[in-house]
Design an enzyme around this catalytic site. Structure first.
Site, PDB file in Angstrom:
ATOM      1  N   LYS A  42       0.835  -1.203   0.000  1.00 49.90           N
ATOM      2  CA  LYS A  42       0.000   0.000   0.000  1.00 49.90           C
ATOM      3  C   LYS A  42       0.871   1.257   0.000  1.00 49.90           C
ATOM      4  O   LYS A  42       2.061   1.183   0.350  1.00 49.90           O
ATOM      5  CB  LYS A  42      -0.918  -0.008   1.233  1.00 49.90           C
ATOM      6  CG  LYS A  42      -0.166  -0.106   2.558  1.00 49.90           C
ATOM      7  CD  LYS A  42      -1.059  -0.544   3.708  1.00 49.90           C
ATOM      8  CE  LYS A  42      -0.274  -0.579   5.005  1.00 49.90           C
ATOM      9  NZ  LYS A  42      -1.046  -1.198   6.087  1.00 49.90           N
ATOM     10  N   ARG A 136     -10.047  -0.354  14.669  1.00 43.18           N
ATOM     11  CA  ARG A 136     -10.024   0.510  13.479  1.00 43.18           C
ATOM     12  C   ARG A 136     -11.006  -0.036  12.448  1.00 43.18           C
ATOM     13  O   ARG A 136     -11.988   0.593  12.114  1.00 43.18           O
ATOM     14  CB  ARG A 136      -8.620   0.553  12.843  1.00 43.18           C
ATOM     15  CG  ARG A 136      -7.533   1.104  13.710  1.00 43.18           C
ATOM     16  CD  ARG A 136      -6.259   1.277  12.930  1.00 43.18           C
ATOM     17  NE  ARG A 136      -5.939   0.105  12.085  1.00 43.18           N
ATOM     18  CZ  ARG A 136      -4.791  -0.073  11.442  1.00 43.18           C
ATOM     19  NH1 ARG A 136      -3.838   0.839  11.538  1.00 43.18           N
ATOM     20  NH2 ARG A 136      -4.585  -1.142  10.704  1.00 43.18           N
ATOM     21  N   TYR A 252      15.903  29.826   6.676  1.00 45.19           N
ATOM     22  CA  TYR A 252      14.766  30.506   7.300  1.00 45.19           C
ATOM     23  C   TYR A 252      15.003  30.718   8.788  1.00 45.19           C
ATOM     24  O   TYR A 252      15.524  29.844   9.487  1.00 45.19           O
ATOM     25  CB  TYR A 252      13.496  29.661   7.122  1.00 45.19           C
ATOM     26  CG  TYR A 252      12.948  29.722   5.719  1.00 45.19           C
ATOM     27  CD1 TYR A 252      12.530  30.917   5.149  1.00 45.19           C
ATOM     28  CD2 TYR A 252      12.851  28.557   4.965  1.00 45.19           C
ATOM     29  CE1 TYR A 252      12.022  30.955   3.858  1.00 45.19           C
ATOM     30  CE2 TYR A 252      12.338  28.582   3.666  1.00 45.19           C
ATOM     31  CZ  TYR A 252      11.926  29.792   3.129  1.00 45.19           C
ATOM     32  OH  TYR A 252      11.427  29.832   1.847  1.00 45.19           O
ATOM     33  N   MET A 300      11.611  23.550   1.977  1.00 38.50           N
ATOM     34  CA  MET A 300      10.765  22.608   1.235  1.00 38.50           C
ATOM     35  C   MET A 300      11.566  21.813   0.209  1.00 38.50           C
ATOM     36  O   MET A 300      11.377  20.612   0.038  1.00 38.50           O
ATOM     37  CB  MET A 300       9.627  23.364   0.531  1.00 38.50           C
ATOM     38  CG  MET A 300       8.631  22.424  -0.126  1.00 38.50           C
ATOM     39  SD  MET A 300       7.367  23.279  -1.073  1.00 38.50           S
ATOM     40  CE  MET A 300       6.499  24.163   0.209  1.00 38.50           C
TER      41      MET A 300
HETATM   42  C1  LIG Z   1      -0.226  -2.093   6.772  1.00 39.73           C
HETATM   43  C2  LIG Z   1      -0.763  -3.390   7.199  1.00 39.73           C
HETATM   44  C3  LIG Z   1       0.087  -4.508   7.291  1.00 39.73           C
HETATM   45  C4  LIG Z   1       1.585  -4.407   7.190  1.00 39.73           C
HETATM   46  O1  LIG Z   1       2.088  -3.939   8.434  1.00 39.73           O
HETATM   47  P1  LIG Z   1       3.633  -3.687   8.753  1.00 39.73           P
HETATM   48  O2  LIG Z   1       3.640  -3.256  10.166  1.00 39.73           O
HETATM   49  O3  LIG Z   1       4.077  -2.619   7.827  1.00 39.73           O
HETATM   50  O4  LIG Z   1       4.341  -4.978   8.516  1.00 39.73           O
HETATM   51  C5  LIG Z   1      -0.503  -5.729   7.555  1.00 39.73           C
HETATM   52  N1  LIG Z   1      -1.842  -5.845   7.757  1.00 39.73           N
HETATM   53  C6  LIG Z   1      -2.675  -4.780   7.714  1.00 39.73           C
HETATM   54  C7  LIG Z   1      -4.116  -4.959   7.964  1.00 39.73           C
HETATM   55  C8  LIG Z   1      -2.152  -3.520   7.451  1.00 39.73           C
HETATM   56  O5  LIG Z   1      -2.973  -2.455   7.434  1.00 39.73           O
END
Ligand SMILES: *Cc1c(COP(=O)(O)O)cnc(C)c1O
Length: 349
Positions: A42, A136, A252, A300
């Site tokens: 992701k 979540r 800055y 930046m």
């Molecule tokens: C992002 C995610 C992972 C991977 O987690 P890491 O801590 O990066 O290994 C696995 N399962 C779910 C549901 C996630 O959201």
């Protein structure tokens, strides 16, 4: 319409160590024991770039890729032949369900509403997330026998650990809850562990693990420190050299002032490229064996470093340190934030 010439070589590079990435997946796959390791890719493979990362993981043997958004699916489909591509956020709207049906990407069903929505779109193979305490996403353990869930065609039933990177009693509690709740679900596979969860031991592995951070060089758990290799190495070009006299300030808010004559180099990387202001103080870049301290605030698009007695000149590239646990400890940013903040201006190769 005029055709644009080829883009000139970029002043920012992200070098991906392909062997280290493949070796990290294989190490996590081996550590997963009887289970198979998938890969969380992701957010553009945690900022490293799916076009580079997914083919390497696929060649190493990964056959289960996890994304968060539907917008991330097309890029991964190009490189995931014979593999499953799964979307952790599930189906929020009929449009998302239709997109899943067309692309073949598999939604992770997270609620009774999502289960109904998926059925109404035609249904088919999906995954199921059960919430075991992170609160979540996912159905409640008490909802597993709801008719909407019972009617699903579930490939993998999964949950997600809240504290896998810590020695916390919550891990065993979530494990027990997951065992009990998942036993009541008809599914081909069970999956619980992220990167850190893999290090918690065989009882956390089930059939499929879902490492993300550790693939990309993050040390998600102390037990991974000797196993995981650094993958991403940024380099940035010197765009100007200048000679500072005592009393000259840099950047800055003029927070740094030269006490002596100083050769300063302006480097083409800033907080828009993930080099956050919190990484400036005490940070340095390296060139030809020299450690060159960052002076003044991170801008930046630029930082300024003290070039000392090095031979650094305009056009040279410096190495930006990206030791994730070290940078994280020094800046207070998480290893995840450091990677996913890298941004779009690097040439990744
Ligand atoms: C992002 C995610 C992972 C991977 O987690 P890491 O801590 O990066 O290994 C696995 N399962 C779910 C549901 C996630 O959201």
């Amino acid at each position: 319409m005029t055709r644009l010439p080829d883009e000139p070589p970029r002043s920012l590079r992200l070098n991906i160590d392909r062997e280290a990435l493949a070796a990290n997946w294989l190490a996590l796959h081996r550590m997963s024991g009887e289970a198979e390791a998938g890969a969380a890719v992701k957010s553009d493979a945690y900022g490293l770039g799916v076009e580079i990362v997914v083919p390497i993981l696929h060649e190493a043997g990964a056959r289960h890729f996890f994304l968060a958004h539907w917008s991330e699916v097309p890029a991964v489909l190009n490189y995931s032949e014979g593999a499953t591509v799964s979307v952790l956020h599930g189906v929020r709207t009929p449009e998302e369900a239709a997109f899943a049906q067309t692309t073949g990407a598999i939604p992770v069903i997270n609620s009774l509403r999502q289960a109904v929505l998926w059925k109404e779109s035609g249904g088919g193979t999906c995954h199921l997330m059960i919430d075991t305490g992170i609160n979540r996403l996912g159905i409640e353990p008490s909802e597993v026998s709801d008719p909407a869930i019972r009617s699903l065609d579930i490939d993998t039933v999964m949950s997600h650990l809240a504290c896998a990177d810590e020695d916390s009693a919550m891990n065993a509690r979530q494990l027990a809850t997951f065992r009990k709740a998942s036993a009541a679900v008809q599914a081909k596979r069970r999956s619980l562990a992220n990167s850190a969860g893999i290090a918690l031991g065989p009882q956390y592995h089930f059939d499929l693990t879902r490492p993300g951070l550790a693939l990309y060089g993050g040390i998600a758990h102390p037990a991974l420190a000797d196993v995981i290799k650094q993958v991403a190495q940024p380099q940035a070009a010197v765009i100007q050299m200048r000679d500072l006299s005592p009393g000259d300030s840099v950047g800055y808010n003029a927070i740094w002032t030269a006490e002596q004559s100083t050769r300063a180099a302006t480097i083409s990387i800033g907080y828009a490229d993930g080099l956050m202001r919190a990484m400036g103080p005490g940070g340095s870049v390296s060139f030809d064996g020299w450690q060159l301290p960052v002076i003044g605030k991170v801008s930046m698009d630029m930082i300024v470093v003290d070039a000392g007695n090095s031979a650094l000149a305009e056009g040279d590239f410096v190495d930006i340190p990206l030791n994730l646990p070290e940078t994280s400890a020094r800046s207070g940013l998480s290893q995840y934030e450091i990677l996913t903040s890298l941004g779009i201006r690097y040439s990744r190769s």
